[in-house]
Each structure stands twice: as C-alpha cells, then as structure tokens.
Enzyme design. Sequence first.
Site, PDB file in Angstrom:
ATOM      1  CE  LYS A  55      -4.194  -2.696   3.748  1.00  0.00           C
ATOM      2  NZ  LYS A  55      -3.896  -2.461   5.180  1.00  0.00           N
TER       3      LYS A  55
ATOM      4  CE1 TYR B  23      -3.499  -5.339  -0.510  1.00  0.00           C
ATOM      5  CE2 TYR B  23      -4.172  -5.817   1.742  1.00  0.00           C
ATOM      6  CZ  TYR B  23      -3.325  -5.180   0.848  1.00  0.00           C
ATOM      7  OH  TYR B  23      -2.312  -4.382   1.314  1.00  0.00           O
TER       8      TYR B  23
ATOM      9  CB  SER C 223      -1.508  -1.269  -0.182  1.00  0.00           C
ATOM     10  OG  SER C 223      -1.047  -1.878  -1.365  1.00  0.00           O
TER      11      SER C 223
END
Length: 346
Positions: free
Chosen positions: A152, A148, A124
């Site tokens: 990643k 989050y 992302s």
Amino acid sequence: MNILLTGGAGYIGSHAVVALAAAGHTPIVLDDFSNSHPQVLERLRRLLGVPVRCELGSVADVTRTRALMERHQVHAVIHFAAYKAVGESVSAPLKYYDNNIRGLVRLLQAMDAAGCRNIVFSSSATVYGQGGTMPIAEDAPRGHTNPYGHTKLVCEEILGAVQSSSRAWRVAILRYFNPAGAHVSGLIGEDPGEVPNNLMPYVSQVACGKRPYLVVHGDDYPTPDGTGVRDYIHVEDLAAGHVRAVEVLADSVEGFTINLGTGQGHSVLEVLHTYEEACGREIPYRVGPRRPGDVPTCWADVSRARALLEWRATRTLHDMCVDAWRWQSRNPEGLRRPAPVRPEPA
Ligand code: WQD
C-alpha cells in the site's frame, strides 16, 4: 459519471457499487473473482433493480482494461482490486507484491492509454505503521510492519509520482481504518471465505456457532480495558465516502489524501459486548497472547475528510454489529465461492 470499479464484486467494492448507483452514477465492475464471487452480482441486481455492468478480467491485462474503459466511456476508476490479508502477505510476499503493485502499474498504463486519468485508490491506515499520537492525521509518519502494508505504501508512492508527472492526472488516496458491518438489506456483506483474519467477521462466526469462541489477542495493552482499540467504520459510510471522493476529484485541479474513519476508537471487548447486544447471544472468548505486529491503538483524525469531502461517518458501532449480524445470520456460509477464474494473460 461512468465509474470503473476494479474488484467491484468484493466487500467494499460491492457496497460502493450500490452507493454510486444511488447517487446517479453508472458503476462498471471489473473483477477476476479471485477473492470474490459472481453471486454478488445477482445480489447487486436485486439491490439496484437493474443488472450491474461487469466484465471478468484482471487489471494486469492492459489491452483488455483499456478496451473496457473505451467501450464504457469511463470517466474515473476506483481501484479496489488487491489482496489484503496481513498474515498471508507475510507467508507469501511475492504474491502480494506482484498482484498489488504490478496490478496498479498495469491499470495506470491502461488508464493513460484510454485517456482516463482520474483514480481513487483504496489504501489503508496500515501505512501509518506503528502509528504515533492519536488521532492519526494524514501527514503522520508512514511505515510498514508487513508486506501487505508495504504494497500500500509503495502504491501510494507510485501514485504520487504519476500525479507529479502531469497535471492531467488526478489522484485521490483513501486510507481506510477498520471497515465493518454490511449493507442494511442483508444481501451483501463481508464474506472472508476461509478463517477470518479480522475481528468483526470472526465475532460474527462465533455468534452463529461456526466458531466456538473468539481469541482476544492480548488484554495487557495500555488501553482502558487492556484490549486493542481501533476505529471501526461502517462499510456503507465508507462507500459514501468514495462517492464524495470521486465527485470532488472530478472538479479538482489536484489530488488529495484522506483518512476514512469515524474519529472514534473502540476496544475489542467493546466490540464483543456491543455485538452481544445486537445479536442477543453470548459471544464466548478467551484471552490469548498479543498478535505480532498489532498496535495498541489506532484511530483517525477525520477533519480533512469533513472539510474537503463534506462527508463524515454517521453510523455507530451498534449499527455495524446489527448489520453484520443480519448479513451473517442470513448467509451463514457466505456466498458460494467458485475456484478463481484467472483470465488468460494478454
Ligand atoms: C482489530 C483488533 C486485534 C481478530 C487490519 C489490517 C488493515 C485493514 C483492517 C485491510 C486488533 C483484535 C482481531 C481476532 C482479536 N485491512 N482481534 N481477535 O489488525 O486493526 O487491521 O485489518 O485493509 O490494513 O491491518 O484489524 O480486525 O485484524 O484487528 O483480538 O480474532 O481486534 O488484535 O486489536 P487490524 P483486525
């Protein structure tokens, strides 16, 4: 090629199933339905004309995943299965570190045991942290502003170490900017279930009367109309990018990292007004305070995707709004979401 899609019943995964099948590949879905639902498989059967191979299971179950890969003679894996709600990751970080990082490690162990070492990883633009100069290129500095995004980043580092450990591994890291829209059929689309975190699904729910108005998170940013600017990419363009990535990876001697965006930014109010044109309805909104962690602007340098994948996004913001509205208006309550079926630990 036989391609395993972990989380293949999810928003982006389900669109990738359709794109892979249309390109002549055989998609196999592994999903624990903790953030998706089995009815998507019926929709996919209608779109493909044949049932989609799917197994209920968790990527954390190394034995079952290895057996699945051997049974289906999987050539490559596209790893979508991860939690992705920024706000939830702040309130429940361990849930995110366990699911997103341990899940990747267990999947890689299963792949290694099965002798399948081609992986496309769903990353992302959040790994660019507070962003820098626009457009953002793949070699821009990375950082994270929430757990989050941290998962990643850590997953990318783990994949880098695996790639460096042996030439047998081929790793493609795809950094999504802002996926939006739905399949043109209106049969599959974004189904957030609870209150949407992201802009497009929230606007969709305001348009159908499920929510009274949109709260615009700040209108005092250094942007043309003061609202946040993002690079929205149609989910079908994103799915097509995955097909190219898995095909190019199969013929590559090494992996690659690619931004998947359009290279163009749109503001919150541009999205809102484009959506009003697409649905023929007014979208009421109120301006609220900035959302913690938001950056003013974020859009992609997509030159590497064009050069390496011979791919570029073709659908416009208007297309995204038209397709999102068709999905929302035909499925106002989304698809029924049963309680998560957590497979027994191996
Ligand atoms: C877009 C713009 C908001 C909701 C996040 C993740 C990223 C990826 C995509 C997973 C911003 C504004 C939003 C609302 C608003 N997710 N907004 N009112 O934050 O760019 O990216 O989702 O991979 O990793 O970080 O997307 O859709 O939440 O916000 O004004 O109710 O819309 O402030 O400017 P974001 P978003």
